[in-house]
Design an enzyme around this catalytic site. Structure first.
Site, PDB file in Angstrom:
ATOM      1  N   GLU A 103      -7.209   4.152   7.830  1.00 53.50           N
ATOM      2  CA  GLU A 103      -6.986   5.599   7.628  1.00 53.50           C
ATOM      3  C   GLU A 103      -8.201   6.233   6.969  1.00 53.50           C
ATOM      4  O   GLU A 103      -8.556   7.372   7.266  1.00 53.50           O
ATOM      5  CB  GLU A 103      -5.697   5.814   6.807  1.00 53.50           C
ATOM      6  CG  GLU A 103      -4.471   5.512   7.670  1.00 53.50           C
ATOM      7  CD  GLU A 103      -3.250   5.029   6.919  1.00 53.50           C
ATOM      8  OE1 GLU A 103      -3.220   5.112   5.667  1.00 53.50           O
ATOM      9  OE2 GLU A 103      -2.308   4.546   7.582  1.00 53.50           O
ATOM     10  N   ASN A 117       0.864  -1.181   0.000  1.00 54.60           N
ATOM     11  CA  ASN A 117       0.000   0.000   0.000  1.00 54.60           C
ATOM     12  C   ASN A 117       0.903   1.235   0.000  1.00 54.60           C
ATOM     13  O   ASN A 117       1.485   1.574   1.022  1.00 54.60           O
ATOM     14  CB  ASN A 117      -0.887  -0.040   1.258  1.00 54.60           C
ATOM     15  CG  ASN A 117      -1.737   1.203   1.408  1.00 54.60           C
ATOM     16  OD1 ASN A 117      -1.811   2.032   0.511  1.00 54.60           O
ATOM     17  ND2 ASN A 117      -2.388   1.328   2.559  1.00 54.60           N
ATOM     18  N   GLY A 171       2.260   1.692  10.853  1.00 51.60           N
ATOM     19  CA  GLY A 171       3.204   2.808  10.773  1.00 51.60           C
ATOM     20  C   GLY A 171       3.915   3.109  12.080  1.00 51.60           C
ATOM     21  O   GLY A 171       4.586   4.130  12.196  1.00 51.60           O
ATOM     22  N   GLU A 224      -5.573  -5.645  10.456  1.00 49.11           N
ATOM     23  CA  GLU A 224      -4.577  -4.606  10.703  1.00 49.11           C
ATOM     24  C   GLU A 224      -4.882  -3.898  12.023  1.00 49.11           C
ATOM     25  O   GLU A 224      -5.714  -2.977  12.059  1.00 49.11           O
ATOM     26  CB  GLU A 224      -4.616  -3.567   9.587  1.00 49.11           C
ATOM     27  CG  GLU A 224      -4.284  -4.125   8.216  1.00 49.11           C
ATOM     28  CD  GLU A 224      -3.639  -3.059   7.335  1.00 49.11           C
ATOM     29  OE1 GLU A 224      -2.503  -3.266   6.923  1.00 49.11           O
ATOM     30  OE2 GLU A 224      -4.276  -2.019   7.110  1.00 49.11           O
ATOM     31  N   HIS A 271      -9.689   0.710   4.573  1.00 50.74           N
ATOM     32  CA  HIS A 271      -8.446   0.904   5.337  1.00 50.74           C
ATOM     33  C   HIS A 271      -8.739   1.789   6.550  1.00 50.74           C
ATOM     34  O   HIS A 271      -9.540   2.715   6.471  1.00 50.74           O
ATOM     35  CB  HIS A 271      -7.367   1.535   4.447  1.00 50.74           C
ATOM     36  CG  HIS A 271      -6.012   1.503   5.077  1.00 50.74           C
ATOM     37  ND1 HIS A 271      -5.634   2.394   6.056  1.00 50.74           N
ATOM     38  CD2 HIS A 271      -4.963   0.660   4.897  1.00 50.74           C
ATOM     39  CE1 HIS A 271      -4.395   2.105   6.440  1.00 50.74           C
ATOM     40  NE2 HIS A 271      -3.971   1.054   5.758  1.00 50.74           N
ATOM     41  N   SER A 299       3.329  -2.634  10.371  1.00 52.62           N
ATOM     42  CA  SER A 299       4.784  -2.628  10.590  1.00 52.62           C
ATOM     43  C   SER A 299       5.465  -3.928  10.164  1.00 52.62           C
ATOM     44  O   SER A 299       6.396  -4.400  10.828  1.00 52.62           O
ATOM     45  CB  SER A 299       5.100  -2.281  12.053  1.00 52.62           C
ATOM     46  OG  SER A 299       4.636  -0.971  12.348  1.00 52.62           O
ATOM     47  N   LYS A 338       0.063   4.249  -0.301  1.00 50.99           N
ATOM     48  CA  LYS A 338      -0.636   5.396   0.322  1.00 50.99           C
ATOM     49  C   LYS A 338      -0.460   6.667  -0.511  1.00 50.99           C
ATOM     50  O   LYS A 338      -0.280   6.594  -1.720  1.00 50.99           O
ATOM     51  CB  LYS A 338      -0.161   5.581   1.776  1.00 50.99           C
ATOM     52  CG  LYS A 338      -0.242   4.288   2.581  1.00 50.99           C
ATOM     53  CD  LYS A 338      -0.172   4.539   4.057  1.00 50.99           C
ATOM     54  CE  LYS A 338      -0.094   3.210   4.788  1.00 50.99           C
ATOM     55  NZ  LYS A 338      -0.220   3.332   6.216  1.00 50.99           N
TER      56      LYS A 338
HETATM   57  C1  PEP Z   1      -0.978  -0.163   6.208  1.00 52.34           C
HETATM   58  O1  PEP Z   1      -1.110   1.044   6.140  1.00 52.34           O
HETATM   59  O2  PEP Z   1      -1.832  -0.913   5.734  1.00 52.34           O
HETATM   60  C2  PEP Z   1       0.199  -0.685   6.884  1.00 52.34           C
HETATM   61  C3  PEP Z   1       0.188  -1.920   7.253  1.00 52.34           C
HETATM   62  O3  PEP Z   1       1.230   0.205   7.093  1.00 52.34           O
HETATM   63  P1  PEP Z   1       2.663  -0.141   7.763  1.00 52.34           P
HETATM   64  O4  PEP Z   1       3.182  -1.379   7.089  1.00 52.34           O
HETATM   65  O5  PEP Z   1       3.506   1.063   7.455  1.00 52.34           O
HETATM   66  O6  PEP Z   1       2.430  -0.345   9.205  1.00 52.34           O
END
Ligand code: PEP
Length: 253
Positions: free
Chosen positions: A97, A9, A173, A167, A95, A213, A11
């Site tokens: 976000e 992703n 992040g 997630e 997602h 992460s 973003k």
């Molecule tokens: C995400 O935004 O779906 C995600 C998993 O981000 P990160 O790997 O940076 O934690």
């Protein structure tokens, strides 16, 4: 037997040239993907066409969101038909976000899932608890509710055309990934919820990923869990060597 899915992703990042370069580097790093590992990259809408041009057929293109209507007066939105037209076969839906900053609801997520299924666009549906919910031990109820509402109107026979990403929001992040065994427990719960909505056989076909992460050092510990079928990767998917490294670690397993 479910295949493994590694999805990047990107973003809201990268210029046109940076996105083109990243796609090219991922392509060059992943020349011999085995059949049981699927890779998807999900750039911003504005980069989809350009990135598609750089990708080999063995690497899939995905978008980061979709609208449930086909066309019309929906300023700023993008339909399934438009995503398919620029080469997408996947799209991230719900997602955290988008749920947080754009106030996307479970009802909206459900509408998006149904639109994707109608058009043969494969949704990667994100669910997960935030830090406060985790501390209050509400992970199970939150995830159960998100899964039930996202898929309650999906027809039997269609659920295997969906992927789910668990997630935990606090892990996204943050550099602080979940414990693989904790993620595995939630993934098992998600499959149990699916078994309540669909047949056992159908629920067993759904790929459930972990996201939060993930990097080349920790990916193996997640994929080695029996029920985790891959990863949705944010930050590490923006560096070709890390994203390629994640896929290569999975190839070693
Ligand atoms: C995400 O935004 O779906 C995600 C998993 O981000 P990160 O790997 O940076 O934690």
């Amino acid at each position: 037997m479910r295949s493994i899915l590694i999805a990047g992703n990107w973003k809201m990042n990268l210029t046109v040239e940076e996105a083109r370069r990243l796609a090219l580097d991922v392509r060059q790093g992943l020349t011999n993907l085995p059949e049981n590992i699927e890779v998807v990259v999900c750039p911003s809408f504005v980069h989809l066409s350009g990135v598609n041009f750089q990708l080999p057929s063995s690497i899939n293109l995905g978008a980061q969101d979709v609208f449930w209507k086909s066309n019309g007066a929906y300023t700023g939105e993008i339909s399934c038909e438009q995503l398919l037209d620029v080469g997408c076969s996947y799209v991230i839906v719900g997602h955290s976000e988008r749920r947080e900053y754009l106030k996307e609801t479970d009802v909206m997520v459900s509408s998006k899932v149904l639109a994707c299924l109608k058009h043969d666009l494969r949704p990667i549906v994100c669910v997960g608890e935030n830090k406060e919910e985790r501390e209050k031990k509400l992970t199970e109820s939150k995830v159960t509710q998100q899964v039930e509402l996202a898929f309650k109107d999906v027809k039997s026979g269609d659920i295997a055309k969906v992927d789910i990403a668990y997630e935990p929001i606090w892990a996204i992040g943050s550099g602080e990934a979940a414990e693989p065994s904790d993620a595995e427990a939630v993934v098992i719960l998600i499959r149990q919820v699916l078994k309540g909505l669909f047949s056992e056989k159908e629920a067993e076909q759904v790929r459930i990923l972990y996201g939060g992460s993930v990097n080349p050092q920790n990916i193996a510990s997640f994929v080695l869990e029996k029920d985790i079928d891959g990863a949705l990767v944010g930050g590490s998917s923006l560096k070709a060597n890390e994203f390629v490294g994640i896929v290569k670690q999975v190839m070693k397993i």
